[in-house]
Design an enzyme around this catalytic site. Sequence first.
Site, PDB file in Angstrom:
ATOM      1  N   ILE A  24       0.831  -1.207   0.000  1.00  0.00           N
ATOM      2  CA  ILE A  24       0.000   0.000   0.000  1.00  0.00           C
ATOM      3  C   ILE A  24       0.863   1.254   0.000  1.00  0.00           C
ATOM      4  O   ILE A  24       0.687   2.163  -0.801  1.00  0.00           O
ATOM      5  CB  ILE A  24      -0.935   0.030   1.227  1.00  0.00           C
ATOM      6  CG1 ILE A  24      -1.831  -1.191   1.254  1.00  0.00           C
ATOM      7  CG2 ILE A  24      -1.768   1.303   1.236  1.00  0.00           C
ATOM      8  CD1 ILE A  24      -2.678  -1.298   2.509  1.00  0.00           C
ATOM      9  N   ALA A  25       1.798   1.313   0.933  1.00  0.00           N
ATOM     10  CA  ALA A  25       2.593   2.539   1.098  1.00  0.00           C
ATOM     11  C   ALA A  25       3.890   2.209   1.820  1.00  0.00           C
ATOM     12  O   ALA A  25       4.009   1.189   2.510  1.00  0.00           O
ATOM     13  CB  ALA A  25       1.800   3.584   1.885  1.00  0.00           C
ATOM     14  N   GLY A  27       6.694   4.251   4.383  1.00  0.00           N
ATOM     15  CA  GLY A  27       6.939   5.442   5.181  1.00  0.00           C
ATOM     16  C   GLY A  27       8.319   5.441   5.796  1.00  0.00           C
ATOM     17  O   GLY A  27       9.186   4.626   5.445  1.00  0.00           O
ATOM     18  N   GLY A  28       8.532   6.349   6.746  1.00  0.00           N
ATOM     19  CA  GLY A  28       9.847   6.516   7.351  1.00  0.00           C
ATOM     20  C   GLY A  28      10.251   5.379   8.251  1.00  0.00           C
ATOM     21  O   GLY A  28      11.447   5.140   8.462  1.00  0.00           O
ATOM     22  N   THR A  31       6.774  -0.303   6.083  1.00  0.00           N
ATOM     23  CA  THR A  31       6.042  -0.469   4.833  1.00  0.00           C
ATOM     24  C   THR A  31       4.725  -1.165   5.158  1.00  0.00           C
ATOM     25  O   THR A  31       4.694  -2.110   5.956  1.00  0.00           O
ATOM     26  CB  THR A  31       6.843  -1.301   3.826  1.00  0.00           C
ATOM     27  OG1 THR A  31       8.095  -0.653   3.583  1.00  0.00           O
ATOM     28  CG2 THR A  31       6.099  -1.437   2.512  1.00  0.00           C
ATOM     29  N   VAL A  32       3.636  -0.690   4.554  1.00  0.00           N
ATOM     30  CA  VAL A  32       2.308  -1.220   4.842  1.00  0.00           C
ATOM     31  C   VAL A  32       1.835  -2.046   3.644  1.00  0.00           C
ATOM     32  O   VAL A  32       1.949  -1.630   2.492  1.00  0.00           O
ATOM     33  CB  VAL A  32       1.310  -0.084   5.134  1.00  0.00           C
ATOM     34  CG1 VAL A  32      -0.052  -0.664   5.509  1.00  0.00           C
ATOM     35  CG2 VAL A  32       1.829   0.797   6.260  1.00  0.00           C
ATOM     36  N   ASP A 141       1.724  11.773  16.989  1.00  0.00           N
ATOM     37  CA  ASP A 141       1.914  12.048  15.558  1.00  0.00           C
ATOM     38  C   ASP A 141       0.562  12.272  14.883  1.00  0.00           C
ATOM     39  O   ASP A 141       0.239  11.655  13.882  1.00  0.00           O
ATOM     40  CB  ASP A 141       2.665  10.891  14.888  1.00  0.00           C
ATOM     41  CG  ASP A 141       3.256  11.295  13.538  1.00  0.00           C
ATOM     42  OD1 ASP A 141       3.380  12.515  13.278  1.00  0.00           O
ATOM     43  OD2 ASP A 141       3.592  10.400  12.745  1.00  0.00           O
TER      44      ASP A 141
END
Length: 642
Positions: A24-25, A27-28, A31-32, A141
């Site tokens: 899906i995505a 990030g920092g 990973t999803v 966050d």
Amino acid sequence: MDTTVADPLVGRVLDGRYRIESRIARGGMATVYVARDIRLDRIIAIKVMHAALAADEDFVARFIGEAKAAAALSHPNVVAVYDQRTDGEHVFLVMEYVAGRNLRDVLNALGRLGPRAALEIMQPVLAALGAAHRAGLVHRDVKPENVLITEDGQAKVADFGLARAESAGKMTKTGLIIGTVGYLAPEQVLSGSADVRSDVYAAGIMLFELLTGELPHRADTALAVAYKHVNEAVPPPSSAVPGLPPQVDALVTDATSHEPARRPSDANQFLAEVAEVYNGLPRDFDQRLEEASHNATAVLESTPPAATRHTAVLDAETRPAEYAPRPTKADRAIGALTGRYVLVAIGAIAAMILGWAVWYQTSGQYDHVPERIVGMKVADARGKLEGGGLDVRVARAVYDDRVRKGQVAKSDPPGGARVAKGQTVTLTPSKGRTPKEVPDVEGKSLDDAKGILQDKGFTIGRTSTNTSQTVAKDKVIGTDPPSGERLSPDEPVNVVLSSGMSMPELVGGNGDSAANRLRSMGLEVNVDKRKVDGKPPNTVVSQNPPQGTGVSRGDEVTIVVTKRDCVVDAGPIQIGCDDGGGGAQNIPVPNMTGRDVDDAVEALEDSGFKVNVTGIGGTVRFQNPSSGEAPRGSTITIVRTP
């Protein structure tokens, strides 16, 4: 190239149970992926930590602890955490899969939201944060990317506690502050510490962004943005979107105060304040605001630009040679006579130049700063200094109780000082008199409020009106800027008066919800239950007074509600009762925040709840739960304050 094909995890089964289907995505920190739980045959989301973090034993330990805390949260607006596992080098989190998009996607598509739409989406977000705060968990966050919007429009908050695990791991190694810098509270920037009020700050920033389409602090670098969070106040969103009501501005400025103690104490209190403002705005407010904006734009665009015409002027110096007058005989004679004195004239000029040079070297290159430059308008002072051959720099304005706003508060060098030609003189403008704290005039009459403000040295600006669920008609709802804010007496204070409450539309709604809503408005409610054919049980079929009628606290109102039908057998045992589809287990909770404690207790008990009162004083400061539904007969806790 399709990145999902190249990803080595796609197609693998983690922990013998979770088959990775697509990415899906990224990030920092993780990973999803979309995955399938083979055992339960359901689609889930998996967040796999990056290898560098997974190799850090301290981080993994913190991550597991935070994941357990997040998994303990059970709330419809929180993305559920199902499991935390390790498979070889892969440390991962198993979560609820939310099909749809995030709030950032919504903002990118729409630009910004109207105030009612923004406050509507903030309420489930704050409800989720409030549930976490009650459990002692801080998100750390809060940002649009972490608010997921389901396909049916429900908002869910993700990544609870994960920012803490990441920041704790990196703070010890690099001294860096981890987080999205645009939403960091000042205390997070200065010390890296965060509590529930830091989440409130980030939620206030997010509300500003929803209302305006942009963040309040922007700069070229993350460090510069962080500096602004520490040193600059978040402006009211109406400074970017004219027409936003002052109570919406107050929500943002209160939540983003530099002092954590001046913010709402947690997301639950912020939710109560947001809900009150939302309920006070007319249903078509966003549409009216948008139409007003379009009308103003249309007027500007329809105004034709002024035609500009230029007139050429031909003077003696620019006149062509063929039009110049020819010299006469007398002119030539005078010219010859003048030539005899050329050498004498040159000598005189040379002497003058020599004398001017001596004067310039001794004193002519110097000047003085005007004695009375303090108190001059900045533009006038600049013109006077630059006309004398001096450079001028204007410094950042300061407050000064002796000098009016826009005038020179001080100069460097000071007035009367000797300066060289070309030297720079720095002018410091006045921002006006030193700010004072705006007094609290809520609930006062307009005359009393004006008197209090003027006694404190403030001038009165605009007076406007708005509906209020808590403040009586013709009494002051609040001020702009709000009480507690500091403002120079040279700036006006705007006053907002209550136009009273407007009777809501209740016909067709649930009877219990309607009664509780009216009680929360401080109204005396009569419920007339009648048998009405063709209408579902527990439905409001009429109301008095009708929708839109002005009402005040203590007024008596009546709603007619259809009776519930109960089916009883021949014996003494009741077989069943049709109460309108919801049963009697859960009923709406009226919000009593800001109400008199005795009135609040009576209204809650009339609604079917037990009440636990704590604290000292006569006003309800906080209520738990403050909204939603709760079982009939359950206990509502209210905290009172003087």
